[in-house]
Design an enzyme around this catalytic site. Sequence first.
Site, PDB file in Angstrom:
ATOM      1  N   CYS A  35     -14.846  -5.481  -2.843  1.00 20.67           N
ATOM      2  CA  CYS A  35     -14.049  -6.328  -1.957  1.00 20.67           C
ATOM      3  C   CYS A  35     -13.791  -7.669  -2.633  1.00 20.67           C
ATOM      4  CB  CYS A  35     -14.812  -6.539  -0.649  1.00 20.67           C
ATOM      5  SG  CYS A  35     -13.946  -7.543   0.561  1.00 20.67           S
TER       6      CYS A  35
ATOM      7  N   HIS B  12     -10.898   0.149   5.084  1.00 13.08           N
ATOM      8  CA  HIS B  12     -11.564  -1.068   4.610  1.00 13.08           C
ATOM      9  C   HIS B  12     -10.812  -2.313   5.093  1.00 13.08           C
ATOM     10  CE1 HIS B  12     -13.772  -3.429   1.410  1.00 13.08           C
ATOM     11  NE2 HIS B  12     -12.746  -4.230   1.656  1.00 13.08           N
ATOM     12  N   GLU B  13      -9.488  -2.305   4.942  1.00 11.98           N
ATOM     13  CA  GLU B  13      -8.696  -3.476   5.336  1.00 11.98           C
ATOM     14  C   GLU B  13      -8.622  -3.639   6.854  1.00 11.98           C
ATOM     15  OE1 GLU B  13      -8.160  -5.640   3.116  1.00 11.98           O
ATOM     16  OE2 GLU B  13      -8.612  -4.304   1.446  1.00 11.98           O
TER      17      GLU B  13
ATOM     18  N   HIS C 107     -11.585  -5.415   8.067  1.00  8.01           N
ATOM     19  CA  HIS C 107     -11.439  -6.875   7.936  1.00  8.01           C
ATOM     20  C   HIS C 107     -10.750  -7.465   9.164  1.00  8.01           C
ATOM     21  CE1 HIS C 107     -12.919  -8.080   4.038  1.00  8.01           C
ATOM     22  NE2 HIS C 107     -12.257  -7.108   3.426  1.00  8.01           N
TER      23      HIS C 107
END
Length: 181
Positions: free
Chosen positions: A104, A146-147, A150
Amino acid sequence: MKYPEMTLATLAILKYPNALLRKKSIPVEIFDDNLHNFLDDMYETLIESKGVGLAAIQVGRAERILIINIPREEDKQQYKEDLLEIINPTFLTQEECVEWEEGCLSVPDFYESIKRFDKVSIAYKDRYGNDRILKAQGFLAVAIQHEIDHLNGVLFVDKLPILKRKKFEKELKKLKKESQA
């Protein structure tokens, strides 16, 4: 009529443990030139940082915006025409578990295997506010998850088993001491 040349900006990427990374992002409601300029700056930042994905919160903007640019298999290069600009994403389907080594931009120099879905489909809006659906598999599916994490204030290190999480915290403390020396 001659228009002034637009200059792109490289944005500062927030680093763990910055508290803003834990903030839940809000949906985008206005799709205008300001958004387009921000997306362009995000892309410039992503390429400059040699990343494959970037969420708006990582550059201090708590809106549900992410970009992904996966390198091509044949030459490992990133091309702007492959760029995905994903706004206000929601998962439609998630299938089949897989472990994938992740890193990341907000947690530099740390990589670990994380369990994710191998196949996902999402609904989202593009930079113009048009509705889109995307089906993804493998690396792209993992990057999307993953994004989106966030956007929900979740970092990949939060998904580590307790022993690996302790290892990460120990490495982080060591890096902090080295940088202060």
